[in-house]
Scaffold this motif. Structure first.
Motif, PDB file in Angstrom:
ATOM      1  N   PRO A 330      74.528  -3.022  43.885  1.00 52.96           N
ATOM      2  CA  PRO A 330      73.779  -4.693  43.956  1.00 52.96           C
ATOM      3  C   PRO A 330      73.974  -4.964  42.497  1.00 52.96           C
ATOM      4  O   PRO A 330      74.099  -4.437  41.529  1.00 52.96           O
ATOM      5  CB  PRO A 330      72.273  -4.426  44.158  1.00 52.96           C
ATOM      6  N   THR A 331      73.714  -6.324  42.320  1.00 50.73           N
ATOM      7  CA  THR A 331      73.636  -7.096  41.139  1.00 50.73           C
ATOM      8  C   THR A 331      72.012  -6.500  40.648  1.00 50.73           C
ATOM      9  O   THR A 331      71.164  -6.266  41.492  1.00 50.73           O
ATOM     10  CB  THR A 331      73.524  -8.488  41.140  1.00 50.73           C
ATOM     11  N   GLY A 332      71.661  -6.660  39.360  1.00 51.14           N
ATOM     12  CA  GLY A 332      70.317  -6.449  38.957  1.00 51.14           C
ATOM     13  C   GLY A 332      69.249  -7.260  39.854  1.00 51.14           C
ATOM     14  O   GLY A 332      68.181  -6.998  40.160  1.00 51.14           O
ATOM     15  N   GLU A 333      69.766  -8.649  40.030  1.00 48.58           N
ATOM     16  CA  GLU A 333      68.669  -9.462  40.500  1.00 48.58           C
ATOM     17  C   GLU A 333      68.557  -8.991  41.987  1.00 48.58           C
ATOM     18  O   GLU A 333      67.463  -9.095  42.440  1.00 48.58           O
ATOM     19  CB  GLU A 333      69.179 -10.889  40.583  1.00 48.58           C
ATOM     20  N   ASP A 334      69.597  -8.636  42.769  1.00 47.57           N
ATOM     21  CA  ASP A 334      69.596  -8.295  43.984  1.00 47.57           C
ATOM     22  C   ASP A 334      68.739  -6.978  44.190  1.00 47.57           C
ATOM     23  O   ASP A 334      67.831  -6.697  45.485  1.00 47.57           O
ATOM     24  CB  ASP A 334      70.930  -8.060  44.901  1.00 47.57           C
ATOM     25  N   ALA A 335      68.663  -6.092  43.167  1.00 45.48           N
ATOM     26  CA  ALA A 335      67.853  -4.691  43.379  1.00 45.48           C
ATOM     27  C   ALA A 335      66.459  -5.205  43.340  1.00 45.48           C
ATOM     28  O   ALA A 335      65.657  -4.635  43.876  1.00 45.48           O
ATOM     29  CB  ALA A 335      68.597  -3.850  42.364  1.00 45.48           C
ATOM     30  N   ALA A 336      66.015  -6.255  42.354  1.00 48.47           N
ATOM     31  CA  ALA A 336      64.800  -6.667  42.203  1.00 48.47           C
ATOM     32  C   ALA A 336      64.087  -7.146  43.521  1.00 48.47           C
ATOM     33  O   ALA A 336      63.006  -6.904  43.700  1.00 48.47           O
ATOM     34  CB  ALA A 336      64.766  -7.394  41.017  1.00 48.47           C
ATOM     35  N   ALA A 337      65.185  -7.963  44.052  1.00 53.56           N
ATOM     36  CA  ALA A 337      64.650  -8.564  45.389  1.00 53.56           C
ATOM     37  C   ALA A 337      64.334  -7.565  46.514  1.00 53.56           C
ATOM     38  O   ALA A 337      63.476  -7.656  47.206  1.00 53.56           O
ATOM     39  CB  ALA A 337      65.636  -9.693  45.782  1.00 53.56           C
ATOM     40  N   LEU A 338      65.473  -6.946  46.536  1.00 51.95           N
ATOM     41  CA  LEU A 338      65.023  -5.729  47.595  1.00 51.95           C
ATOM     42  C   LEU A 338      63.791  -4.823  47.290  1.00 51.95           C
ATOM     43  O   LEU A 338      63.085  -4.415  48.135  1.00 51.95           O
ATOM     44  CB  LEU A 338      66.325  -4.525  47.205  1.00 51.95           C
ATOM     45  N   LEU A 339      63.440  -4.582  45.857  1.00 56.64           N
ATOM     46  CA  LEU A 339      62.205  -3.816  45.638  1.00 56.64           C
ATOM     47  C   LEU A 339      61.056  -4.670  46.079  1.00 56.64           C
ATOM     48  O   LEU A 339      60.191  -4.272  46.512  1.00 56.64           O
ATOM     49  CB  LEU A 339      61.941  -3.581  44.155  1.00 56.64           C
ATOM     50  N   ASP A 340      61.272  -5.927  45.877  1.00 49.29           N
ATOM     51  CA  ASP A 340      60.037  -6.891  46.419  1.00 49.29           C
ATOM     52  C   ASP A 340      60.040  -6.952  47.680  1.00 49.29           C
ATOM     53  O   ASP A 340      58.833  -6.949  48.385  1.00 49.29           O
ATOM     54  CB  ASP A 340      60.229  -8.358  45.888  1.00 49.29           C
ATOM     55  N   ARG A 341      61.035  -6.860  48.368  1.00 49.41           N
ATOM     56  CA  ARG A 341      60.939  -6.991  49.891  1.00 49.41           C
ATOM     57  C   ARG A 341      60.626  -5.699  50.606  1.00 49.41           C
ATOM     58  O   ARG A 341      59.609  -5.792  51.498  1.00 49.41           O
ATOM     59  CB  ARG A 341      62.292  -7.224  50.520  1.00 49.41           C
ATOM     60  N   ALA A 342      60.853  -4.513  49.795  1.00 45.40           N
ATOM     61  CA  ALA A 342      60.523  -3.312  50.472  1.00 45.40           C
ATOM     62  C   ALA A 342      58.714  -3.348  50.278  1.00 45.40           C
ATOM     63  O   ALA A 342      58.223  -2.673  51.206  1.00 45.40           O
ATOM     64  CB  ALA A 342      60.953  -2.223  49.433  1.00 45.40           C
ATOM     65  N   ILE A 343      58.327  -3.594  49.134  1.00 41.24           N
ATOM     66  CA  ILE A 343      56.913  -3.691  49.037  1.00 41.24           C
ATOM     67  C   ILE A 343      56.156  -4.596  49.831  1.00 41.24           C
ATOM     68  O   ILE A 343      54.986  -4.271  50.476  1.00 41.24           O
ATOM     69  CB  ILE A 343      56.568  -4.025  47.312  1.00 41.24           C
ATOM     70  N   GLY A 344      56.730  -5.722  50.250  1.00 40.57           N
ATOM     71  CA  GLY A 344      56.254  -6.733  50.872  1.00 40.57           C
ATOM     72  C   GLY A 344      56.112  -6.428  52.490  1.00 40.57           C
ATOM     73  O   GLY A 344      55.374  -7.019  53.176  1.00 40.57           O
ATOM     74  N   GLU A 345      56.970  -5.401  52.860  1.00 38.91           N
ATOM     75  CA  GLU A 345      56.979  -4.920  54.346  1.00 38.91           C
ATOM     76  C   GLU A 345      56.065  -3.773  54.207  1.00 38.91           C
ATOM     77  O   GLU A 345      56.044  -3.102  55.462  1.00 38.91           O
ATOM     78  CB  GLU A 345      58.521  -4.512  54.477  1.00 38.91           C
ATOM     79  N   GLY A 346      55.424  -3.344  53.434  1.00 35.59           N
ATOM     80  CA  GLY A 346      54.515  -2.214  53.506  1.00 35.59           C
ATOM     81  C   GLY A 346      55.145  -0.896  52.928  1.00 35.59           C
ATOM     82  O   GLY A 346      54.319   0.116  53.317  1.00 35.59           O
ATOM     83  N   HIS A 347      56.251  -0.918  52.579  1.00 37.14           N
ATOM     84  CA  HIS A 347      56.738   0.524  51.999  1.00 37.14           C
ATOM     85  C   HIS A 347      56.377   0.858  50.511  1.00 37.14           C
ATOM     86  O   HIS A 347      55.827  -0.226  49.840  1.00 37.14           O
ATOM     87  CB  HIS A 347      58.074   0.500  52.159  1.00 37.14           C
TER      88      HIS A 347
END
Length: 499
Positions: A330-347
């Motif tokens: 991923p790009t750095g930005e996409d990796a950061a967005a994935l981290l935010d999404r994972a946490i937002g989904e309760g992981h």
């Protein structure tokens, strides 16, 4: 060999802080063993009977009150045979027969041997931290390369089995170990990362990594060979009979043979993760949903030494619809967005992995790194204090220890009573009373077998505790029945969090 020699060797190892001295003492003992003595003696030195759990608790053993022998009488093979009989004594009248077996064993044992057996059979010796030292000692005693010895252990899943092969047949026997579909192998472990950016940088940049969800689930290893399915936990316990939905899923995969590494998560009706304890306890409820993140074997081809990039291609081919959510290069930005999404989904966060790295089973390397929004450590509970006020009558404040990587006792790094629900306090009081080694009315000491995940704000230098470091604002997240003390974080990992 006399059993007393194994007991004395264990005591000598416990009596030194030097890793080199531990290895030398163990290697000398191992060289003196006969072939049929190797597996039981190595299992005992690692802290667990070769037969596994024998169902003998502290109360049963302390109630024996048998006068010790004044001279050593027991040989290694005699003790192992007695434990075999104990393990296979079941059914009507078994309690009486087991008591007779234990009384006979205790009466033939010296005082030191009785004490060793008590700790062995109740799990107090089962710290697991000695395994790394013992593996080095096996290599030294057998004259086999340490890396080859560790790899054989990874593939066999058993240190006693590995030791017997090394000590009787040498490197040739160790080289013969292969990944065997249907036999669990040690899982690869991850190291904590300071942040997403530091993990990506350390592994060569985002383009050289895969970034995946980190679930709060139970680690599973799924093996399929035709219609023969096996499912193992992270500690290599076979749970196949308890997870029919995972067995059925494995039968439907697009392959003939496969070994998959992943996590199984219990989900709510809206797809969000249930608490970790439910992932561990709902094995037969139909709630479990697996997500796989690695493929170690596919249709006759072993992939352990292949780079992760190739293993992910194999995973996509055979189990793509059950693959862990994530991004490759991923790009750095996409990796950061994935981290935010994972946490937002309760992981919990994300895993960052190097695409060019092989599968280093049983090792906690830097090619896999876990990124979480808060610091957590897996620590060993050493003792617990009786509560007061609204917690009167409850075991509350727990004493926490980090693993000594050189095989010593866990090193105390703090205490906490925060984060405990009423339900957890009830469980803690009931469970710890059953396992108490002593109780002076204020502090209950425990065998070092309970692992707890602790959230903390950081650590600070301290002269209060022997490790020279103390936890800051520690609070209980959960207990980890899926982890052994051998998988707890080390004192070095705690010190690494010092500012």
């Amino acid at each position: 060999m006399w059993f007393a020699e194994v007991v004395a060797g264990s005591g000598a190892v416990a009596g030194t802080r030097s890793r080199k001295a531990k290895v030398e003492a163990l290697a000398g003992l191992l060289r003196a063993l006969e072939a049929d003595e190797i597996e039981p003696a190595v299992a005992w030195l690692a802290g667990e009977p070769r037969q596994g759990r024998l169902g003998t608790g502290w109360r049963t053993l302390l109630a024996l009150r048998v006068a010790p022998s004044t001279t050593p009488k027991l040989e290694v093979t005699e003790v192992d045979a007695a434990l075999d009989r104990l393990a296979t004594t079941t059914g009507q009248g078994s309690a009486r027969r087991r008591a007779e077996l234990l009384t006979g064993l205790w009466s033939a044992a010296t005082q030191d041997e009785q004490h060793f057996l008590l700790r062995l059979l109740t799990g107090e010796l089962r710290q697991g931290a000695l395994e790394g030292v013992l593996t080095e000692a096996v290599a030294a005693a057998a004259g086999t390369p340490p890396d080859l010895t560790r790899r054989a252990l990874m593939l066999s899943g058993s240190l006693p089995v590995t030791a017997r092969a090394a000590l009787t047949l040498g490197s040739r026997a160790l080289e013969a170990f292969r990944l065997e579909v249907g036999r669990g192998l040690r899982p690869m472990l991850a190291s904590p990362a300071e942040s997403l950016d530091t993990a990506l940088a350390e592994l060569g940049g985002a383009a050289n990594t895969t970034v995946e969800y980190k679930l709060d689930g139970a680690r599973i290893q799924v093996h399929r060979d035709g219609d023969d399915i096996r499912v193992f936990t992270r500690s290599l316990r076979d749970i196949t009979a308890k997870v029919p939905e995972l067995v059925q899923l494995a039968k439907e995969l697009n392959c003939r043979s496969v070994v998959l590494d992943g996590e199984s998560l219990a989900l709510t009706d809206d797809g969000r993760p249930r608490p970790f304890q439910e992932s561990m306890s709902n094995a037969s409820s139909g709630l479990l949903r697996p997500k796989f993140f690695d493929c170690l074997h596919l249709d006759g081809t072993d992939l352990l030494d292949a780079p992760l990039r190739e293993r992910l291609d194999a995973l996509q081919k055979c189990a793509g619809e059950h693959r862990m959510p994530g991004l490759v290069s991923p790009t750095g930005e996409d990796a950061a967005a994935l981290l935010d999404r994972a946490i937002g989904e309760g992981h919990e966060g994300v895993m960052v992995k190097a695409l060019d790295a092989p599968y280093a089973a049983g090792r906690r390397g830097r090619s896999w790194q876990k990124v979480k929004p808060v610091h957590t450590l897996d620590l060993v509970v050493l003792a617990v204090e009786w509560g007061y006020g609204r917690r009167t009558g409850k075991l509350s404040n727990i004493h926490l220890g980090a693993r000594d990587p050189d095989g010593g006792s866990p090193v105390m790094v703090g205490k906490t009573f925060k984060g405990m629900t009423d339900q957890l306090l009830e469980w803690q009081t009931r469970e710890f009373k059953e396992h108490a080694l002593s109780d002076d009315g204020h502090v209950v000491t425990l065998p070092p077998e309970f692992v707890v995940e602790i959230e903390l704000d950081g650590v600070q230098a301290s002269t209060r505790y022997p490790g020279g470091v103390a936890l800051r604002f520690a609070r209980v997240q959960r207990y980890r029945p899926d982890k052994t003390p051998a998988e707890a974080d080390t004192i070095d990992a705690v010190r690494a969090l010092l500012p």
